[in-house]
Motif scaffolding. Sequence first.
Motif, PDB file in Angstrom:
ATOM      1  N   ARG A  15       0.852  -1.185   0.000  1.00  0.00           N
ATOM      2  CA  ARG A  15       0.000   0.000   0.000  1.00  0.00           C
ATOM      3  C   ARG A  15       0.889   1.237   0.000  1.00  0.00           C
ATOM      4  NH1 ARG A  15      -3.970   1.414   5.011  1.00  0.00           N
ATOM      5  NH2 ARG A  15      -1.992   1.433   6.110  1.00  0.00           N
ATOM      6  N   GLU A  16       0.662   2.124  -0.970  1.00  0.00           N
ATOM      7  CA  GLU A  16       1.380   3.393  -1.010  1.00  0.00           C
ATOM      8  C   GLU A  16       0.671   4.362  -0.094  1.00  0.00           C
ATOM      9  OE1 GLU A  16       1.968   4.778  -5.023  1.00  0.00           O
ATOM     10  OE2 GLU A  16       2.334   2.740  -5.717  1.00  0.00           O
ATOM     11  N   ILE A  17       1.439   4.973   0.826  1.00  0.00           N
ATOM     12  CA  ILE A  17       0.817   5.884   1.783  1.00  0.00           C
ATOM     13  C   ILE A  17       1.310   7.316   1.612  1.00  0.00           C
ATOM     14  CG2 ILE A  17       0.214   4.138   3.476  1.00  0.00           C
ATOM     15  CD1 ILE A  17       2.732   4.880   5.016  1.00  0.00           C
ATOM     16  N   GLY A  18       2.045   7.593   0.532  1.00  0.00           N
ATOM     17  CA  GLY A  18       2.462   8.953   0.228  1.00  0.00           C
ATOM     18  C   GLY A  18       3.946   9.160   0.374  1.00  0.00           C
ATOM     19  N   ASP A  19       4.465  10.123  -0.401  1.00  0.00           N
ATOM     20  CA  ASP A  19       5.874  10.510  -0.361  1.00  0.00           C
ATOM     21  C   ASP A  19       6.824   9.315  -0.357  1.00  0.00           C
ATOM     22  OD1 ASP A  19       5.040  13.125  -0.357  1.00  0.00           O
ATOM     23  OD2 ASP A  19       5.262  13.380   1.806  1.00  0.00           O
ATOM     24  N   ASP A  20       6.627   8.413  -1.297  1.00  0.00           N
ATOM     25  CA  ASP A  20       7.492   7.234  -1.457  1.00  0.00           C
ATOM     26  C   ASP A  20       7.501   6.314  -0.247  1.00  0.00           C
ATOM     27  OD1 ASP A  20       8.208   8.019  -4.032  1.00  0.00           O
ATOM     28  OD2 ASP A  20       9.855   9.245  -3.288  1.00  0.00           O
ATOM     29  N   ASP A  50      -6.396 -11.041  -2.054  1.00  0.00           N
ATOM     30  CA  ASP A  50      -6.360 -10.214  -0.847  1.00  0.00           C
ATOM     31  C   ASP A  50      -6.300  -8.734  -1.209  1.00  0.00           C
ATOM     32  OD1 ASP A  50      -6.562 -12.368   0.814  1.00  0.00           O
ATOM     33  OD2 ASP A  50      -4.586 -12.158   1.728  1.00  0.00           O
ATOM     34  N   ALA A  51      -5.535  -8.388  -2.245  1.00  0.00           N
ATOM     35  CA  ALA A  51      -5.415  -6.990  -2.660  1.00  0.00           C
ATOM     36  C   ALA A  51      -6.770  -6.439  -3.094  1.00  0.00           C
ATOM     37  CB  ALA A  51      -4.391  -6.848  -3.772  1.00  0.00           C
ATOM     38  N   GLU A  52      -7.544  -7.222  -3.838  1.00  0.00           N
ATOM     39  CA  GLU A  52      -8.875  -6.792  -4.283  1.00  0.00           C
ATOM     40  C   GLU A  52      -9.778  -6.504  -3.089  1.00  0.00           C
ATOM     41  OE1 GLU A  52     -10.357  -5.957  -7.183  1.00  0.00           O
ATOM     42  OE2 GLU A  52      -8.357  -6.100  -8.066  1.00  0.00           O
ATOM     43  N   THR A  53      -9.737  -7.372  -2.095  1.00  0.00           N
ATOM     44  CA  THR A  53     -10.540  -7.167  -0.895  1.00  0.00           C
ATOM     45  C   THR A  53     -10.127  -5.879  -0.191  1.00  0.00           C
ATOM     46  OG1 THR A  53     -10.787  -9.550  -0.606  1.00  0.00           O
ATOM     47  CG2 THR A  53     -11.214  -8.178   1.322  1.00  0.00           C
ATOM     48  N   LEU A  54      -8.828  -5.639  -0.093  1.00  0.00           N
ATOM     49  CA  LEU A  54      -8.332  -4.440   0.569  1.00  0.00           C
ATOM     50  C   LEU A  54      -8.668  -3.176  -0.216  1.00  0.00           C
ATOM     51  CD1 LEU A  54      -4.866  -5.894   1.576  1.00  0.00           C
ATOM     52  CD2 LEU A  54      -6.694  -5.250   3.168  1.00  0.00           C
ATOM     53  N   ARG A  55      -8.636  -3.242  -1.536  1.00  0.00           N
ATOM     54  CA  ARG A  55      -8.968  -2.083  -2.382  1.00  0.00           C
ATOM     55  C   ARG A  55     -10.424  -1.669  -2.183  1.00  0.00           C
ATOM     56  NH1 ARG A  55      -6.235  -5.222  -6.868  1.00  0.00           N
ATOM     57  NH2 ARG A  55      -4.069  -4.549  -6.746  1.00  0.00           N
ATOM     58  N   ASN A  59      -9.340   3.973  -0.524  1.00  0.00           N
ATOM     59  CA  ASN A  59      -8.930   4.606  -1.776  1.00  0.00           C
ATOM     60  C   ASN A  59      -7.416   4.600  -1.972  1.00  0.00           C
ATOM     61  OD1 ASN A  59     -11.588   5.252  -2.438  1.00  0.00           O
ATOM     62  ND2 ASN A  59     -11.511   7.140  -1.249  1.00  0.00           N
ATOM     63  N   ASP A  60      -6.669   3.947  -1.096  1.00  0.00           N
ATOM     64  CA  ASP A  60      -5.212   3.893  -1.227  1.00  0.00           C
ATOM     65  C   ASP A  60      -4.822   3.087  -2.462  1.00  0.00           C
ATOM     66  OD1 ASP A  60      -4.818   5.297   1.153  1.00  0.00           O
ATOM     67  OD2 ASP A  60      -4.861   3.459   2.342  1.00  0.00           O
TER      68      ASP A  60
END
Length: 87
Positions: A15-20, A50-55, A59-60
């Motif tokens: 999961r990308e949470i910002g600023d690299d 699992d990624a689909e469920t998390l998406r 909105n990350d």
Amino acid sequence: MEDENDVIVGYLVIREIGDDEVQFWDPEAGWNDDPDDGKLYETEEEAERDAETLRADNNDTITVEPVYGDDGEEEEEEEEEEEEEAI
């Protein structure tokens, strides 16, 4: 970076949470900052499920990324060459 001796050893959900900055998913512990604490999935399909469920829950940007490991062939070739030279 991938080279000819690298093989895919598994997949991580990231999961990308910002600023690299990224976090790694583990179903038992949740999101972690350390890739060693993320679940290493055996197949891309399992990681994608699992990624689909998390998406669906946020909105990350959540992706599945391969984890590469050295197949050891180059190391084995070097050892064989050293053994031949010793003979």
